[in-house]
Structures are given as C-alpha cells and as structure tokens.
Design a protein around this motif. Structure first.
Motif, PDB file in Angstrom:
ATOM      1  N   TRP A  80      38.709  83.470 -34.883  1.00 55.88           N
ATOM      2  CA  TRP A  80      38.312  82.616 -33.765  1.00 55.88           C
ATOM      3  C   TRP A  80      37.367  81.535 -34.267  1.00 55.88           C
ATOM      4  CZ3 TRP A  80      39.952  82.930 -28.701  1.00 55.88           C
ATOM      5  CH2 TRP A  80      40.679  84.072 -28.359  1.00 55.88           C
ATOM      6  N   ASN A  81      37.533  80.330 -33.739  1.00 50.75           N
ATOM      7  CA  ASN A  81      36.626  79.224 -34.029  1.00 50.75           C
ATOM      8  C   ASN A  81      35.931  78.795 -32.745  1.00 50.75           C
ATOM      9  OD1 ASN A  81      37.004  78.783 -36.801  1.00 50.75           O
ATOM     10  ND2 ASN A  81      38.820  77.555 -36.442  1.00 50.75           N
ATOM     11  N   LEU A  82      34.705  78.378 -32.879  1.00 48.78           N
ATOM     12  CA  LEU A  82      33.954  77.792 -31.778  1.00 48.78           C
ATOM     13  C   LEU A  82      34.026  76.281 -31.967  1.00 48.78           C
ATOM     14  CD1 LEU A  82      32.171  78.463 -29.336  1.00 48.78           C
ATOM     15  CD2 LEU A  82      30.210  78.405 -30.866  1.00 48.78           C
ATOM     16  N   VAL A  83      34.649  75.589 -31.009  1.00 50.40           N
ATOM     17  CA  VAL A  83      34.890  74.148 -31.128  1.00 50.40           C
ATOM     18  C   VAL A  83      34.042  73.414 -30.099  1.00 50.40           C
ATOM     19  CG1 VAL A  83      36.634  72.326 -31.011  1.00 50.40           C
ATOM     20  CG2 VAL A  83      37.244  74.578 -31.919  1.00 50.40           C
ATOM     21  N   THR A  84      33.161  72.541 -30.581  1.00 48.31           N
ATOM     22  CA  THR A  84      32.336  71.726 -29.701  1.00 48.31           C
ATOM     23  C   THR A  84      33.190  70.567 -29.202  1.00 48.31           C
ATOM     24  OG1 THR A  84      30.376  72.334 -30.971  1.00 48.31           O
ATOM     25  CG2 THR A  84      30.188  70.407 -29.528  1.00 48.31           C
ATOM     26  N   LEU A  85      33.298  70.459 -27.872  1.00 47.61           N
ATOM     27  CA  LEU A  85      34.226  69.481 -27.297  1.00 47.61           C
ATOM     28  C   LEU A  85      33.813  68.036 -27.561  1.00 47.61           C
ATOM     29  CD1 LEU A  85      35.301  71.065 -23.906  1.00 47.61           C
ATOM     30  CD2 LEU A  85      36.265  71.368 -26.188  1.00 47.61           C
ATOM     31  N   ASP A  86      32.572  67.706 -27.376  1.00 53.26           N
ATOM     32  CA  ASP A  86      32.125  66.324 -27.562  1.00 53.26           C
ATOM     33  C   ASP A  86      31.390  66.237 -28.895  1.00 53.26           C
ATOM     34  OD1 ASP A  86      31.703  63.663 -27.052  1.00 53.26           O
ATOM     35  OD2 ASP A  86      30.004  63.986 -25.712  1.00 53.26           O
ATOM     36  N   SER A  87      32.188  66.182 -29.980  1.00 49.41           N
ATOM     37  CA  SER A  87      31.606  66.218 -31.327  1.00 49.41           C
ATOM     38  C   SER A  87      32.454  65.371 -32.278  1.00 49.41           C
ATOM     39  CB  SER A  87      31.545  67.672 -31.817  1.00 49.41           C
ATOM     40  OG  SER A  87      32.845  68.183 -32.051  1.00 49.41           O
ATOM     41  N   ASP A  88      32.360  65.681 -33.558  1.00 44.39           N
ATOM     42  CA  ASP A  88      33.135  64.954 -34.561  1.00 44.39           C
ATOM     43  C   ASP A  88      34.594  65.425 -34.621  1.00 44.39           C
ATOM     44  OD1 ASP A  88      32.449  67.470 -35.667  1.00 44.39           O
ATOM     45  OD2 ASP A  88      32.415  66.677 -37.723  1.00 44.39           O
ATOM     46  N   VAL A  89      34.961  66.373 -33.763  1.00 42.27           N
ATOM     47  CA  VAL A  89      36.331  66.876 -33.736  1.00 42.27           C
ATOM     48  C   VAL A  89      37.148  65.985 -32.812  1.00 42.27           C
ATOM     49  CG1 VAL A  89      37.810  68.868 -33.326  1.00 42.27           C
ATOM     50  CG2 VAL A  89      35.433  69.221 -34.043  1.00 42.27           C
ATOM     51  N   PRO A  90      38.143  65.267 -33.343  1.00 34.72           N
ATOM     52  CA  PRO A  90      38.945  64.360 -32.519  1.00 34.72           C
ATOM     53  C   PRO A  90      39.731  65.112 -31.434  1.00 34.72           C
ATOM     54  CG  PRO A  90      39.379  63.997 -34.871  1.00 34.72           C
ATOM     55  CD  PRO A  90      38.547  65.228 -34.752  1.00 34.72           C
ATOM     56  N   ASP A  91      39.931  64.453 -30.311  1.00 28.99           N
ATOM     57  CA  ASP A  91      40.673  65.055 -29.195  1.00 28.99           C
ATOM     58  C   ASP A  91      42.060  65.538 -29.629  1.00 28.99           C
ATOM     59  OD1 ASP A  91      38.475  64.392 -27.695  1.00 28.99           O
ATOM     60  OD2 ASP A  91      39.525  62.978 -26.386  1.00 28.99           O
ATOM     61  N   ASP A  92      42.742  64.758 -30.455  1.00 29.98           N
ATOM     62  CA  ASP A  92      44.074  65.157 -30.916  1.00 29.98           C
ATOM     63  C   ASP A  92      44.017  66.449 -31.719  1.00 29.98           C
ATOM     64  OD1 ASP A  92      45.301  63.038 -29.667  1.00 29.98           O
ATOM     65  OD2 ASP A  92      45.467  61.820 -31.481  1.00 29.98           O
ATOM     66  N   LEU A  93      42.956  66.626 -32.502  1.00 23.04           N
ATOM     67  CA  LEU A  93      42.815  67.858 -33.269  1.00 23.04           C
ATOM     68  C   LEU A  93      42.510  69.030 -32.335  1.00 23.04           C
ATOM     69  CD1 LEU A  93      42.752  69.464 -35.860  1.00 23.04           C
ATOM     70  CD2 LEU A  93      40.359  68.747 -36.185  1.00 23.04           C
ATOM     71  N   ILE A  94      41.699  68.815 -31.314  1.00 29.75           N
ATOM     72  CA  ILE A  94      41.426  69.887 -30.349  1.00 29.75           C
ATOM     73  C   ILE A  94      42.727  70.324 -29.687  1.00 29.75           C
ATOM     74  CG2 ILE A  94      40.261  70.502 -28.186  1.00 29.75           C
ATOM     75  CD1 ILE A  94      37.942  68.666 -29.099  1.00 29.75           C
ATOM     76  N   LYS A  95      43.560  69.376 -29.311  1.00 30.89           N
ATOM     77  CA  LYS A  95      44.862  69.710 -28.719  1.00 30.89           C
ATOM     78  C   LYS A  95      45.722  70.486 -29.711  1.00 30.89           C
ATOM     79  CE  LYS A  95      44.996  65.876 -25.459  1.00 30.89           C
ATOM     80  NZ  LYS A  95      45.658  64.610 -25.102  1.00 30.89           N
ATOM     81  N   GLU A  96      45.722  70.051 -30.954  1.00 30.69           N
ATOM     82  CA  GLU A  96      46.480  70.755 -31.996  1.00 30.69           C
ATOM     83  C   GLU A  96      45.961  72.186 -32.156  1.00 30.69           C
ATOM     84  OE1 GLU A  96      46.588  70.704 -36.797  1.00 30.69           O
ATOM     85  OE2 GLU A  96      46.751  68.732 -35.846  1.00 30.69           O
ATOM     86  N   LEU A  97      44.635  72.347 -32.083  1.00 30.21           N
ATOM     87  CA  LEU A  97      44.045  73.681 -32.236  1.00 30.21           C
ATOM     88  C   LEU A  97      44.361  74.578 -31.041  1.00 30.21           C
ATOM     89  CD1 LEU A  97      40.622  72.723 -33.832  1.00 30.21           C
ATOM     90  CD2 LEU A  97      42.609  73.769 -34.955  1.00 30.21           C
TER      91      LEU A  97
END
Length: 120
Positions: A80-97
């Motif tokens: 499991w990963n904890l992903v911060t929504l408003d961060s350096d993680v692009p929206d497209d990558l969040i969707k991919e994850l």
C-alpha cells in the motif's frame, strides 16, 4: 487532484462502490468485487488529503523514491502507498495508480471472480 476528483475517478472504475465501513472513523472506502482498492479519510490531516492505494511492491519502492507525495502507509508494507493528492504527484499518475490498485485486487481474486469482474 482534489478529493472530489479522486472520488469521482474511483467511482468511474467498472464495478466500483464506496462505503464508510469503519464505525467511529470517517474514512471513505472504495471497493471492487467486495475488495478494497482505495481509502481516504474525509477529514484531512493538517488540511491535506492523503489516499491509500494498493500497489505492486517493486513499483512502490520506485514511486516512493521518485515522489515526495508518495510514502509508505501505517500498514508498514510495500503493498500500500499513501498518496498525497495535492503534491508533486501528477493527476494522471494518481489515476494510473488507482487503476493499478484495482488491477492488483482483481489479479488476486479466484479465477471465477476475475472472470465475473471482466464480464461486468
């Protein structure tokens, strides 16, 4: 990505549903085939929303090294990963994850359940 966009994308996944299953905890859980693929507390910590997503362990390690907004979870497992929504993680990558998390859940289902999901 904000929490509403996250929620909408999770609900766009084939066969997904949401619930608040943990009594006394305001945590929104997303499932496919009765298996959890994402969850997010509805009360942000320090004003920041963070979502937990299932992930392949090897991919987890790579992501955690590349993005400040992806860390380990309270489970202390690379599953499991904890992903911060408003961060350096692009929206497209969040969707991919999110999609990857669903794939991780589906591939662990018994063959009959996998076929049932694929035929939805």
């Amino acid at each position: 990505m904000n929490i509403e966009e996250f929620r909408e994308y999770c609900l766009s996944i084939k066969g997904s549903g949401e619930s608040l299953p943990f009594l006394g905890h305001n945590v929104l859980v997303f499932k496919v085939m009765d298996k959890m693929f994402a969850y997010i507390p509805l009360e942000p910590k320090d004003g920041i929303f963070k979502a937990d997503l299932k992930c392949n362990p090897e991919k987890s390690i790579d992501l955690r090294e590349r993005y400040n907004g992806i860390t380990g979870t309270d489970f202390k497992t690379p599953l499991w990963n904890l992903v911060t929504l408003d961060s350096d993680v692009p929206d497209d990558l969040i969707k991919e994850l999110i999609r990857h998390s669903v794939d991780e859940v589906i591939k662990k289902l018994p063959k009959r359940k996998r076929e049932e999901y694929l035929n939805l």
